[in-house]
Design a protein around this motif. Structure first.
Motif, PDB file in Angstrom:
ATOM      1  N   LEU A  98      54.281  90.894  34.915  1.00 21.43           N
ATOM      2  CA  LEU A  98      52.835  90.744  35.056  1.00 21.43           C
ATOM      3  C   LEU A  98      52.148  92.028  34.619  1.00 21.43           C
ATOM      4  N   THR A 103      54.142  84.719  33.866  1.00 26.35           N
ATOM      5  CA  THR A 103      55.181  85.459  34.579  1.00 26.35           C
ATOM      6  C   THR A 103      56.305  84.533  35.027  1.00 26.35           C
ATOM      7  N   LEU A 104      55.932  83.376  35.555  1.00 27.56           N
ATOM      8  CA  LEU A 104      56.926  82.441  36.077  1.00 27.56           C
ATOM      9  C   LEU A 104      57.772  81.814  34.974  1.00 27.56           C
ATOM     10  N   SER A 158      57.775  83.507  42.060  1.00 27.90           N
ATOM     11  CA  SER A 158      58.610  83.838  40.907  1.00 27.90           C
ATOM     12  C   SER A 158      59.455  85.083  41.158  1.00 27.90           C
ATOM     13  N   GLU A 159      58.958  85.974  41.989  1.00 30.90           N
ATOM     14  CA  GLU A 159      59.707  87.199  42.291  1.00 30.90           C
ATOM     15  C   GLU A 159      60.944  86.928  43.136  1.00 30.90           C
ATOM     16  N   ALA A 169      49.856  84.074  36.054  1.00 27.25           N
ATOM     17  CA  ALA A 169      50.959  83.772  36.965  1.00 27.25           C
ATOM     18  C   ALA A 169      51.972  82.841  36.320  1.00 27.25           C
ATOM     19  N   ARG A 218      48.112  83.946  43.031  1.00 25.86           N
ATOM     20  CA  ARG A 218      48.881  85.082  43.556  1.00 25.86           C
ATOM     21  C   ARG A 218      50.176  84.595  44.193  1.00 25.86           C
ATOM     22  N   SER A 243      56.821  76.180  43.382  1.00 26.11           N
ATOM     23  CA  SER A 243      55.862  76.270  42.280  1.00 26.11           C
ATOM     24  C   SER A 243      55.176  74.925  42.064  1.00 26.11           C
ATOM     25  N   VAL A 290      53.020  84.030  41.711  1.00 25.25           N
ATOM     26  CA  VAL A 290      53.736  85.249  41.316  1.00 25.25           C
ATOM     27  C   VAL A 290      54.726  85.654  42.399  1.00 25.25           C
ATOM     28  N   GLU A 291      54.322  85.558  43.643  1.00 24.18           N
ATOM     29  CA  GLU A 291      55.236  85.900  44.741  1.00 24.18           C
ATOM     30  C   GLU A 291      56.468  85.002  44.738  1.00 24.18           C
TER      31      GLU A 291
END
Length: 217
Positions: free
Chosen positions: A46, A39-40, A107-108, A36, A101, A185, A104-105
């Motif tokens: 991911l 990704t961020l 970062s989207e 995660a 999880r 975050s 990741v949400e």
């Protein structure tokens, strides 16, 4: 705590099995958090299915609960406090996967890459969080009070820095989406640290004081 509970005697095989399962869950949750954070902070797609990885953590939690239930059904007067500690600890271990999880949400929601001062500062604090996984797991598994105290102290320091970072992001001239991403975050990392501190607290705190190390949110 381990020595206080069992003295020179070893816990039952079922309780030992539960300890191993929780250690495995912590390793899996750390892997999820690393993915995660990549990704961020590295702005990459991911490549693994976090839902699948989190399912494995959830299975681990169910196995521990089933193991403890089986143990207490057979020997209700044996390892009772240790069983209660394990049930508390497995909840903390499972929640870390959920927060990975969530990262990741978050970062989207960013409309631009994560770069610059705020990204660098968040990366530095994430790097401080990572060693706490190994220290918490070893402290828990080996009843290492020195490591446990180190995790609790490290979380206390990191928690304050993350709170200050969150406030700084909210007061900055960042766009609304990026301020939200960075602040959220930081809050997620603080919660992960809190769960690791909770796990460590089972080693050094009396039963009624575990999970009380992060009351200042």
């Amino acid at each position: 705590m381990w020595k206080m509970l069992f003295g020179s005697d070893k816990p039952s095989p079922l309780v030992e099995s539960a300890y191993r399962d929780i250690s495995t869950m912590l390793h899996q949750s750390r892997h999820m958090l690393d993915l995660a954070l990549t990704t961020l902070l590295d702005n990459v797609t991911l490549e693994e299915d976090l839902d699948r990885l989190d399912d494995a953590v959830d299975v681990g939690e169910r196995m521990v609960r089933r193991t403890i239930l089986e143990h207490l059904s057979i020997n209700p007067g044996v390892d009772l406090v240790a069983s209660l500690l394990l049930l508390s600890t497995v909840q903390d271990a499972e929640r870390i996967g959920d927060f990975a999880r969530g990262l990741v949400e978050v970062s989207e929601m960013a409309k631009s890459p994560r770069t610059g001062e705020f990204a660098a500062d968040l990366r530095a604090m994430a790097d401080r969080l990572r060693p706490m996984f190994d220290d918490a797991e070893v402290a828990f598994r080996e009843d290492d009070s020195k490591r446990a105290a180190g995790v609790i102290a490290a979380h206390g320091e990191l928690r304050q820095d993350l709170k200050a970072y969150r406030a700084r992001a909210a007061a900055s001239d960042l766009t609304a989406d990026m301020a939200m991403v960075y602040a959220s975050s930081a809050q997620i990392l603080r919660r992960v640290g809190a769960h690791l501190s909770n796990i460590a607290s089972t080693v050094v705190q009396p039963f009624d004081r575990i999970r009380h190390g992060d009351e200042d949110s």
